[in-house]
Design a protein around this motif. Structure first.
Motif, short mmCIF file in Angstrom:
data_model
loop_
_atom_site.label_atom_id
_atom_site.label_comp_id
_atom_site.label_asym_id
_atom_site.label_seq_id
_atom_site.Cartn_x
_atom_site.Cartn_y
_atom_site.Cartn_z
N ARG A 124 0.86 -1.19 0.00
CA ARG A 124 0.00 0.00 0.00
C ARG A 124 0.90 1.24 0.00
NH1 ARG A 124 -3.00 -3.61 -0.58
NH2 ARG A 124 -5.14 -3.86 0.18
N LEU A 125 0.33 2.32 -0.54
CA LEU A 125 1.09 3.57 -0.61
C LEU A 125 1.24 4.19 0.78
CD1 LEU A 125 -0.61 5.26 -3.70
CD2 LEU A 125 1.75 4.42 -3.58
N PHE A 126 0.13 4.22 1.51
CA PHE A 126 0.08 4.96 2.77
C PHE A 126 -0.14 4.01 3.95
CE2 PHE A 126 -1.99 7.62 -0.60
CZ PHE A 126 -0.91 8.47 -0.81
N PRO A 127 0.06 4.47 5.17
CA PRO A 127 -0.12 3.60 6.34
C PRO A 127 -1.55 3.05 6.46
CG PRO A 127 1.05 5.60 6.96
CD PRO A 127 0.61 5.79 5.54
N TRP A 128 -2.51 3.72 5.83
CA TRP A 128 -3.92 3.33 5.95
C TRP A 128 -4.47 2.72 4.67
CZ3 TRP A 128 -1.86 8.25 6.13
CH2 TRP A 128 -2.05 9.03 5.01
N GLY A 129 -3.73 2.71 3.58
CA GLY A 129 -4.23 2.16 2.32
C GLY A 129 -3.70 2.91 1.13
N ASN A 130 -4.45 2.84 0.01
CA ASN A 130 -3.96 3.47 -1.21
C ASN A 130 -4.61 4.82 -1.53
OD1 ASN A 130 -1.94 1.76 -2.15
ND2 ASN A 130 -3.42 0.35 -3.09
N LYS A 131 -5.74 5.11 -0.87
CA LYS A 131 -6.41 6.40 -1.12
C LYS A 131 -5.89 7.43 -0.14
CE LYS A 131 -10.71 7.03 -2.33
NZ LYS A 131 -12.19 6.95 -2.44
N LEU A 132 -5.50 8.60 -0.65
CA LEU A 132 -4.96 9.62 0.24
C LEU A 132 -6.00 10.06 1.26
CD1 LEU A 132 -2.70 11.49 1.09
CD2 LEU A 132 -3.52 13.16 -0.59
N GLN A 133 -7.24 10.26 0.79
CA GLN A 133 -8.29 10.74 1.70
C GLN A 133 -9.51 9.84 1.62
OE1 GLN A 133 -7.52 15.23 0.44
NE2 GLN A 133 -9.25 15.04 1.84
N PRO A 134 -9.47 8.68 2.31
CA PRO A 134 -10.66 7.82 2.30
C PRO A 134 -11.86 8.58 2.83
CG PRO A 134 -8.79 6.75 3.40
CD PRO A 134 -8.41 8.17 3.18
N LYS A 135 -12.98 8.49 2.10
CA LYS A 135 -14.22 9.20 2.47
C LYS A 135 -13.99 10.68 2.73
CE LYS A 135 -16.74 5.22 4.17
NZ LYS A 135 -16.26 4.13 5.02
N GLY A 136 -13.00 11.25 2.05
CA GLY A 136 -12.76 12.68 2.18
C GLY A 136 -12.04 13.08 3.45
N GLN A 137 -11.70 12.09 4.29
CA GLN A 137 -11.07 12.41 5.57
C GLN A 137 -9.55 12.57 5.42
OE1 GLN A 137 -11.81 9.59 8.76
NE2 GLN A 137 -10.89 11.00 10.23
N HIS A 138 -8.98 13.50 6.17
CA HIS A 138 -7.52 13.65 6.18
C HIS A 138 -6.90 12.68 7.17
CE1 HIS A 138 -7.23 17.16 3.59
NE2 HIS A 138 -8.34 17.60 4.15
N TYR A 139 -5.86 11.98 6.73
CA TYR A 139 -5.17 11.01 7.59
C TYR A 139 -3.76 11.44 7.94
CZ TYR A 139 -8.73 7.40 7.63
OH TYR A 139 -9.88 6.68 7.87
N ALA A 140 -3.34 12.58 7.43
CA ALA A 140 -1.97 13.02 7.69
C ALA A 140 -1.87 14.52 7.51
CB ALA A 140 -1.00 12.32 6.75
N ASN A 141 -0.89 15.11 8.15
CA ASN A 141 -0.65 16.54 8.03
C ASN A 141 0.35 16.80 6.91
OD1 ASN A 141 -0.36 19.27 8.38
ND2 ASN A 141 0.84 19.10 10.29
N ILE A 142 -0.18 17.16 5.74
CA ILE A 142 0.67 17.53 4.61
C ILE A 142 0.24 18.92 4.13
CG2 ILE A 142 1.27 15.16 3.98
CD1 ILE A 142 -0.94 15.27 1.85
N TRP A 143 0.58 19.28 2.91
CA TRP A 143 0.28 20.62 2.39
C TRP A 143 -0.89 20.54 1.41
CZ3 TRP A 143 3.44 25.29 2.68
CH2 TRP A 143 3.00 26.33 1.85
N GLN A 144 -1.90 21.38 1.60
CA GLN A 144 -2.93 21.55 0.58
C GLN A 144 -2.86 22.97 0.05
OE1 GLN A 144 -4.28 20.53 3.88
NE2 GLN A 144 -3.65 18.45 3.34
N GLY A 145 -3.06 23.12 -1.25
CA GLY A 145 -3.00 24.44 -1.86
C GLY A 145 -1.79 24.51 -2.79
N VAL A 146 -1.56 25.71 -3.33
CA VAL A 146 -0.48 25.89 -4.29
C VAL A 146 0.81 26.21 -3.54
CG1 VAL A 146 0.33 27.28 -6.22
CG2 VAL A 146 -2.10 26.71 -6.03
N PHE A 147 1.82 25.36 -3.72
CA PHE A 147 3.10 25.59 -3.03
C PHE A 147 3.93 26.59 -3.83
CE2 PHE A 147 7.44 24.79 -1.84
CZ PHE A 147 7.35 24.58 -0.47
N PRO A 148 4.65 27.52 -3.24
CA PRO A 148 4.70 27.76 -1.79
C PRO A 148 3.82 28.91 -1.33
CG PRO A 148 6.52 28.88 -2.87
CD PRO A 148 5.64 28.32 -3.96
N SER A 149 2.97 29.41 -2.25
CA SER A 149 2.29 30.67 -1.94
C SER A 149 1.01 30.51 -1.13
CB SER A 149 1.97 31.40 -3.24
OG SER A 149 1.21 30.55 -4.07
#
Ligand SMILES: *[C@@H]1O[C@H](CO)[C@@H](O)[C@H](O)[C@H]1NC(C)=O
Ligand SMILES: *[C@@H]1O[C@H](CO)[C@@H](O)[C@H](O)[C@H]1NC(C)=O
Ligand SMILES: [Ca+2]
Ligand SMILES: [Ca+2]
Length: 338
Positions: A206-231
């Motif tokens: 699997r890609l992630f500790p919880w599976g292959n979908k980054l956001q299962p059911k739209g839920q966040h499972y990790a603290n990463i960056w959302q939005g356009v980097f770096p602005s």
């Protein structure tokens, strides 16, 4: 030049910046606050005249401090989880960032061990500093301080503090600092194999500790960056910077933030060639210049730092420290004092 990890939609300017940074040999995950390599130009105006890189003096001094820290305490840091021994597939045959040495997939057998349930927090680290008087590498390098004045107690410089984020991961700690802390706690750093096995939480391929979908059911499972980097950091996951070390759901082994939040040091030296042979308790190359870090951070986005995957990896020199790099400890047996 293609940016690592694929980046179809990146604006041209950002691509150019990326290309320049890559050409200059900068860390390809484009982390602006990351410490430079071990040989930065001395601070402008700061005249130490010692001609040594950041590791100069630092390396020897760190060894001294580390020796001093040894034996001064048993387990006094966060709770640990028993990770059962077993065989798993380390790395991947479908690397996203091939130049990082994510492949080949190989079978690795590990004895059981213990892993910190969460990243070492500011509170954990302060307990260590209170007990030992330990000075981190950055804090012990006065000529380095004028550059930004950032250290673990002042993560964004002299005017910042950690008072309202004692439960966030400690930042600006070098590999040497991490080893000193874990030793004091009666623990050690995990090997890369132990870290990755822990990350996978009992799941295979699997890609992630919880599976292959980054956001299962739209839920966040990790603290990463959302939005356009770096602005534009939209902090959709709730956190612009670091999150508390027990934020987000734990993985199958009960481990928090094993990907995202802060990068985590491992004990292995860095290399990108790996044997495909099955290995037993591998500890990585016997020498090197950089140490392996795993898991990505709150500054990672798929477009330029798709490294919040269990197989992903990156590296820094052991005297580097950064605003997005921390650690957790492992152990063969539970330390006497939890
Ligand atoms: C460290 O020492 C200071 C000063 O005595 C104290 O206020 C603080 O609570 C201590 N920190 C921890 C984590 O024990
Ligand atoms: C940042 O992104 C969000 C979501 O796409 C958008 O609503 C907002 O206007 C953007 N802000 C800036 C300063 O570009
Ligand atoms: Ca975030
Ligand atoms: Ca992490």
């Amino acid at each position: 030049m293609a940016a690592p990890g694929g980046c179809g939609a990146l604006p041209r300017l950002l691509l150019l910046v990326l290309a320049l940074l890559l050409a200059a040999g900068a860390d390809p995950d484009l982390e602006p606050d990351s410490a430079p390599d071990s040989n930065p130009a001395p601070a402008p105006g700061g005249s130490c005249g010692c001609g040594a890189g950041r590791g100069g003096g630092g390396r020897e001094a760190a060894a001294r401090r580390y020796a001093a820290a040894q034996g001064s305490g048993s387990g006094r840091s966060g709770p640990m989880v028993a990770i059962p021994g077993g065989v798993f597939t380390m790395g991947t045959d479908e690397p996203e960032i091939w130049q990082d040495g994510e492949g080949p997939a190989r079978r690795v057998r590990l004895n059981g061990f213990y892993m910190d349930q969460h990243e070492v927090s500011n509170e954990d680290f302060e307990r260590f500093v209170n007990a030992t008087g330990y000075l981190t590498e950055v804090a012990a390098a006065p000529w380095w301080l004028p550059v930004k004045g950032a250290n673990w107690k002042h993560p964004e410089g002299p005017d910042s503090n950690i008072f309202n984020r004692m439960d966030h991961p400690v930042l600006h700690v070098s590999w040497n600092d991490a080893v000193a802390f874990c030793t004091w706690a009666g623990k050690r750093l995990p090997t890369e194999a132990e870290w990755e096995y822990s990350c996978r939480g009992g799941l295979e391929n699997r890609l992630f500790p919880w599976g292959n979908k980054l956001q299962p059911k739209g839920q966040h499972y990790a603290n990463i960056w959302q939005g356009v980097f770096p602005s534009n950091n939209t902090a959709e996951d709730g956190y612009k910077g670091t999150a508390p070390v027990t934020a987000f759901p734990p993985n199958g082994y009960g481990l928090y933030n094993i990907v995202g939040n802060v990068w985590e040091w491992t004990s292995d030296w860095w290399a990108v060639q790996h044997s495909a042979e099955e290995a037993h308790n591998p500890t990585g190359p016997s020498s090197g210049t950089d140490k392996v870090k795993k898991g990505g951070s709150y500054m990672c986005h798929k477009s330029y730092c798709y490294r919040y995957r269990c197989a992903a990896r990156s590296q820094n020199t052991p005297d580097s420290s950064a605003s997005n790099l921390g650690f957790r400890c492992a152990a063969d047996a539970l330390p006497e004092r939890q």
